[in-house]
Design a protein around this motif. Structure first.
Motif, PDB file in Angstrom:
ATOM      1  N   GLY A 104       0.784  -1.226   0.000  1.00 53.18           N
ATOM      2  CA  GLY A 104       0.000   0.000   0.000  1.00 53.18           C
ATOM      3  C   GLY A 104       0.814   1.273   0.000  1.00 53.18           C
ATOM      4  O   GLY A 104       0.256   2.356   0.121  1.00 53.18           O
ATOM      5  N   SER A 146       0.155   5.787  -1.247  1.00 55.80           N
ATOM      6  CA  SER A 146      -0.667   4.688  -1.743  1.00 55.80           C
ATOM      7  C   SER A 146      -1.018   4.891  -3.208  1.00 55.80           C
ATOM      8  O   SER A 146      -1.151   3.918  -3.959  1.00 55.80           O
ATOM      9  CB  SER A 146      -1.940   4.558  -0.904  1.00 55.80           C
ATOM     10  OG  SER A 146      -2.712   5.748  -0.966  1.00 55.80           O
ATOM     11  N   TYR A 152       1.615   3.416  -5.219  1.00 51.79           N
ATOM     12  CA  TYR A 152       1.580   1.955  -5.086  1.00 51.79           C
ATOM     13  C   TYR A 152       0.621   1.349  -6.117  1.00 51.79           C
ATOM     14  O   TYR A 152       0.947   0.368  -6.788  1.00 51.79           O
ATOM     15  CB  TYR A 152       1.144   1.595  -3.673  1.00 51.79           C
ATOM     16  CG  TYR A 152       0.887   0.119  -3.424  1.00 51.79           C
ATOM     17  CD1 TYR A 152       1.942  -0.753  -3.139  1.00 51.79           C
ATOM     18  CD2 TYR A 152      -0.404  -0.394  -3.447  1.00 51.79           C
ATOM     19  CE1 TYR A 152       1.712  -2.097  -2.894  1.00 51.79           C
ATOM     20  CE2 TYR A 152      -0.643  -1.736  -3.198  1.00 51.79           C
ATOM     21  CZ  TYR A 152       0.415  -2.582  -2.931  1.00 51.79           C
ATOM     22  OH  TYR A 152       0.170  -3.922  -2.695  1.00 51.79           O
ATOM     23  N   TYR A 153      -0.549   1.938  -6.259  1.00 51.13           N
ATOM     24  CA  TYR A 153      -1.526   1.373  -7.192  1.00 51.13           C
ATOM     25  C   TYR A 153      -1.172   1.660  -8.651  1.00 51.13           C
ATOM     26  O   TYR A 153      -1.577   0.908  -9.548  1.00 51.13           O
ATOM     27  CB  TYR A 153      -2.934   1.850  -6.827  1.00 51.13           C
ATOM     28  CG  TYR A 153      -3.414   1.199  -5.551  1.00 51.13           C
ATOM     29  CD1 TYR A 153      -3.753  -0.151  -5.526  1.00 51.13           C
ATOM     30  CD2 TYR A 153      -3.445   1.912  -4.348  1.00 51.13           C
ATOM     31  CE1 TYR A 153      -4.145  -0.772  -4.344  1.00 51.13           C
ATOM     32  CE2 TYR A 153      -3.833   1.301  -3.164  1.00 51.13           C
ATOM     33  CZ  TYR A 153      -4.186  -0.048  -3.172  1.00 51.13           C
ATOM     34  OH  TYR A 153      -4.561  -0.676  -2.000  1.00 51.13           O
TER      35      TYR A 153
END
Length: 447
Positions: A382, A411, A414-415
């Motif tokens: 995350g 985050s 991260y995605y």
């Protein structure tokens, strides 16, 4: 005969006709552009070159560009870290190469053995000679597993505790080792010298550390980073932040420690230091192996003294004026920047524009590569620190004006790494329709 064949081909659908034409063209002796290597750089730039000529109203015929590569599969190598972290299946990171080569490109399923730039030709392993008007070399680099005694044996042993995210065959073993470890000493290594994505060795370390912590094993497993480099990362800004993170998390840092051998039966790794060698016991060992230029390039006329294809760091054209129709990008090139897929997204448009301009006007365009590359540094589940930089190891951040300093793990980043980048890679980048920080907009260059 060719005219009759062309009329017959055009009676079918344009896509089918183009594919058959390109297949027939693959038997030719000479091409307008030959691309050696069908990895990230090869497929991306081959399609961008074709698209660039088409957009200028000077479309090449199907089959005028040939890709030479005998590989059965194409791999999304940045995905292997995600496999090692338990976030992806490894079969999601590969596809059959022939399924990725579009109808307008000829595919020659052989490997190049020698380069003959003085005659503008290459010779394949079967002895076939292929001529070109322009050559693009995008072969990648080689991983030197065998230079560490004991490594190949350990990787082949399911119970050795030794693994690596640097190959399709071993990346899932990384997750099995991380997930099954209950106590002991987990060591993560990085070699001295040039490697693919220099942040990857610690990405998997941070993911393992976070996995141990989240599953209640943080107090029974120690984590150490042994690197042949003098710091955590080449760019000082990110290196300083990563070193603070290392200290906060209680991860041991052993710098200028280069793995030179291992004994998997004794669970002992040997590192070379400035003062000699040191033996270290481990329970889990993740190895990032040494890497270097491919052997068939090292001894070729197009290589520099180190074995990389010698190109101008701005234009990506060969540095030898006698080989002015030779170009290179990606891991095989001498470009003094990190070897990542992100670098390809910035290099390919520059190479494409300059090659097009040479063919169209006889001169290179004003397209210049500034060394941009990116290393999405996973720091846990995350969270990700998005390092972006250019020549001179200077940060060149794309999102800092919107999201703030990219040294802070987020985050959102991260995605991007986990979900968006793989999707864009397969759907757009390999088709020549993705330009990194520019998105879907092909960069324009001042003339």
């Amino acid at each position: 005969m060719l005219a009759l064949r062309s009329k017959a081909l055009m009676k079918s659908s344009p896509a089918a006709a183009a594919r058959r034409w390109a297949s027939t063209a693959a038997d030719k002796d000479k091409f307008k552009v030959v691309v050696v290597g069908a990895g990230s750089g090869g497929l991306t730039v081959a399609n961008q070159i074709y698209n660039r000529f088409k957009s200028a109203g000077k479309a090449l015929n199907p089959g005028d560009i040939a890709i030479v590569d005998a590989a059965e599969y194409h791999y999304y190598q940045p995905g292997w870290t995600l496999v090692g972290a338990g976030l992806k299946r490894k079969d999601e990171t590969r596809r059959r190469l022939d399924s990725l080569i579009p109808a307008h490109l000829a595919h020659i399923p052989e490997n190049v053995k020698t380069f003959e730039p003085k005659s503008s030709s290459v010779t394949t392993a079967s002895g076939r000679k292929i001529g070109y008007e322009n050559l693009v070399v995008a072969t990648g680099l080689q991983i030197n597993w065998s230079t560490i005694p004991g490594l190949e044996k350990a990787l082949a042993d399911p119970s050795s505790g030794v693994s690596s995210i640097y190959s399709y065959n071993t990346c899932d073993k990384v997750w099995k080792d991380i997930d099954s470890l209950r106590s002991g000493k987990a060591i993560f290594t990085q070699p001295a010298g040039v490697i693919k994505c220099a942040g990857a060795p610690q990405k998997i370390m941070w993911m393992a550390w976070d996995r141990f912590r989240k599953t209640g094993r943080g107090d029974t497993i120690s984590v150490d980073f042994y690197t042949g480099m003098p710091s955590m990362f080449s760019v000082k800004k990110y290196s300083d932040a990563l070193n603070e993170l290392r200290k906060e998390r209680g991860v041991g840092g052993f710098f200028q420690h280069n793995l030179v051998s291992l004994d998997s039966e004794a669970h002992k790794a040997t590192f070379k230091t400035a003062d000699g060698t040191v033996d270290v016991d481990y329970t889990l060992l993740h190895v990032s192996p040494p890497m270097g230029p491919l052997d068939f390039i090292k001894g070729s006329p197009i290589a520099d003294q180190a074995g990389w294809v010698s190109v101008d760091q701005a234009t990506l054209r060969h540095t030898n004026p006698e080989f002015s129709n030779v170009w290179a990008l990606g891991d095989c090139s001498s470009l003094p920047t990190s070897k990542t897929a992100a670098a390809i997204t910035a290099q390919a448009p520059v190479l494409t524009e300059n090659l097009f301009s040479v063919v169209d006007t006889g001169k290179v365009a004003h397209a210049a590569y500034d060394g941009y590359t990116s290393c999405p540094l996973l720091t846990g589940y995350g969270q990700l620190m998005l390092a972006e930089f250019k020549y001179g190891l200077e940060p060149k951040e794309s999102f800092s004006n919107v999201l703030g300093d990219q040294v802070t793990p987020r985050s959102a980043f991260y995605y991007l790494k986990k979900d968006l980048f793989p999707f864009v890679y397969w759907r757009y980048m390999l088709q020549g329709n993705w330009f990194g920080s520019k998105g879907f907009i092909r960069p324009t260059f001042d003339q």
